[in-house]
Design an enzyme around this catalytic site. Sequence first.
Site, short mmCIF file in Angstrom:
data_model
loop_
_atom_site.label_atom_id
_atom_site.label_comp_id
_atom_site.label_asym_id
_atom_site.label_seq_id
_atom_site.Cartn_x
_atom_site.Cartn_y
_atom_site.Cartn_z
N ASN A 198 -2.46 12.83 -3.08
CA ASN A 198 -3.75 13.27 -3.65
C ASN A 198 -4.06 14.71 -3.30
OD1 ASN A 198 -5.03 11.42 -5.23
ND2 ASN A 198 -6.07 10.36 -3.57
N GLU A 256 -5.27 2.48 -3.06
CA GLU A 256 -3.83 2.41 -3.39
C GLU A 256 -3.23 1.14 -2.81
OE1 GLU A 256 -5.05 3.56 -0.84
OE2 GLU A 256 -3.65 4.17 0.72
N ASP A 270 -3.56 9.22 -9.34
CA ASP A 270 -3.82 8.13 -10.31
C ASP A 270 -2.54 7.69 -11.00
OD1 ASP A 270 -6.46 8.10 -9.75
OD2 ASP A 270 -7.17 9.00 -11.63
N ASP A 325 0.86 -1.19 0.00
CA ASP A 325 0.00 0.00 0.00
C ASP A 325 0.91 1.25 0.00
OD1 ASP A 325 -3.00 0.83 1.42
OD2 ASP A 325 -1.29 2.18 1.80
N1 LIG Z 1 -6.09 9.33 -6.98
C1 LIG Z 1 -6.73 8.31 -6.45
N2 LIG Z 1 -6.91 8.26 -5.14
C2 LIG Z 1 -7.54 7.22 -4.57
C3 LIG Z 1 -8.02 6.18 -5.32
N3 LIG Z 1 -8.61 5.27 -4.48
C4 LIG Z 1 -8.46 5.73 -3.24
N4 LIG Z 1 -7.82 6.93 -3.25
C5 LIG Z 1 -7.45 7.76 -2.18
O1 LIG Z 1 -6.41 7.13 -1.43
C6 LIG Z 1 -6.37 7.71 -0.20
C7 LIG Z 1 -6.12 6.66 0.85
O2 LIG Z 1 -5.87 7.32 2.08
P1 LIG Z 1 -5.59 6.57 3.39
O3 LIG Z 1 -6.49 5.35 3.50
O4 LIG Z 1 -5.70 7.55 4.49
O5 LIG Z 1 -4.18 6.05 3.30
P2 LIG Z 1 -2.79 6.81 3.17
O6 LIG Z 1 -2.95 8.26 3.07
O7 LIG Z 1 -2.04 6.15 2.09
O8 LIG Z 1 -2.15 6.47 4.56
P3 LIG Z 1 -1.37 5.19 4.91
O9 LIG Z 1 -1.91 4.05 4.09
O10 LIG Z 1 -1.66 4.99 6.38
O11 LIG Z 1 0.04 5.44 4.65
C8 LIG Z 1 -7.71 8.45 0.03
O12 LIG Z 1 -7.48 9.84 -0.06
C9 LIG Z 1 -8.54 7.99 -1.18
O13 LIG Z 1 -9.42 9.01 -1.63
C10 LIG Z 1 -7.84 6.26 -6.73
O14 LIG Z 1 -8.23 5.41 -7.50
N5 LIG Z 1 -7.19 7.34 -7.24
#
Ligand SMILES: Nc1nc2c(ncn2[C@@H]2O[C@H](COP(=O)(O)OP(=O)(O)OP(=O)(O)O)[C@@H](O)[C@H]2O)c(=O)[nH]1
Length: 324
Positions: free
Chosen positions: A208, A243, A217, A200
């Site tokens: 983002n 992700e 993306d 991840d």
């Molecule tokens: N650009 C994009 N963002 C996505 C997609 N799917 C999920 N996200 C975003 O991925 C982010 C995941 O955030 P978190 O679950 O907090 O995880 P993180 O910020 O990576 O934190 P950690 O995993 O703890 O390191 C969220 O802001 C979602 O909106 C996608 O297909 N495209």
Amino acid sequence: MPKLSLRTTLALSFASISVLMSLLLSHSLERLANVPVGCLQSIVLMAGVAMAVLSALFGVLLAGRMARPMMQLSDAADRLRRGEDDAAIPTETAFRETWQLSSSFRRLIDTLRAEQTKLGVLNAALEEQVSARTLMLDTANRLLFDSLEERQQLVDRLKELANTDSLTQLLNRRAFQERADIEFKRLDRQSATLSVFIFDIDHFKRINDGYGHETGDEAIRMLARTAAGELREMDVLARFGGEEFVALLPDADLATAMEVAERLRAKITTLRIATPAGPIAMTASFGVAQWVPQVGIDTLIARADQALYGAKHTGRDRVVAWDE
Ligand SMILES: Nc1nc2c(ncn2[C@@H]2O[C@H](COP(=O)(O)OP(=O)(O)OP(=O)(O)O)[C@@H](O)[C@H]2O)c(=O)[nH]1
């Protein structure tokens, strides 16, 4: 000239012979009066023989004249049967009966030829219809085949779409589940090894929020391409959601899976994502678990997920193995 019938001809002929003989006899009667009886007997006998010879000659002549047209007709019938078109049918015959037979035969042949011509025309029309129908059937078959092929292509494409993650073109979660089930069914429960790791992107929310969803993306796509390049053909890689990614490694024990995950982690740190503010880097965390007998795919994934949780909570950008 009107034709005489055979019966009339015979009657006339025998009457003529009888009249001729009677005339000869009546003319000679005076001279015969003085002839002795013995001589007279001889004369009557000779006259009888002469009459018999004349009748026989006449009969042979008549039979010949009767038989010739019949033989010609028989010959014509044989030639027609063999398909020869130039069979000669006698037009001139001595007797009314043979002349009638010959005319009837000619009419019969004319009728047969007319029927044959009609049949030929019908046959040609039928052949035309058959080839038109065959062409129609061929076309219909081809259309059916094309539409079946198109349908199959569409079904294949829909299946592919249903199994593929549109952003990365990797397998999606559902397709991963199916492939994992297949791998698990194949597993030799005694001797097989198999490992799973989940990874991840770290602080993805920051990418983002800081550089926009498009950049996020692109980071996901870049990570997917890199992971696919690091894994073997037989490994099953999928985007699990957001992700987060999962990799199933058949024939890989924990050490091997840790090695692969570590190599991928290191590679991810070298990636650079282009943003309007300049290139940015990213890191990812990994949780690894090895399959052991009695453990199903869901439990194995849950263990890898727990290990990932451990990696996130011990500083990120690292590979952690599941530990009881
Ligand atoms: N650009 C994009 N963002 C996505 C997609 N799917 C999920 N996200 C975003 O991925 C982010 C995941 O955030 P978190 O679950 O907090 O995880 P993180 O910020 O990576 O934190 P950690 O995993 O703890 O390191 C969220 O802001 C979602 O909106 C996608 O297909 N495209």
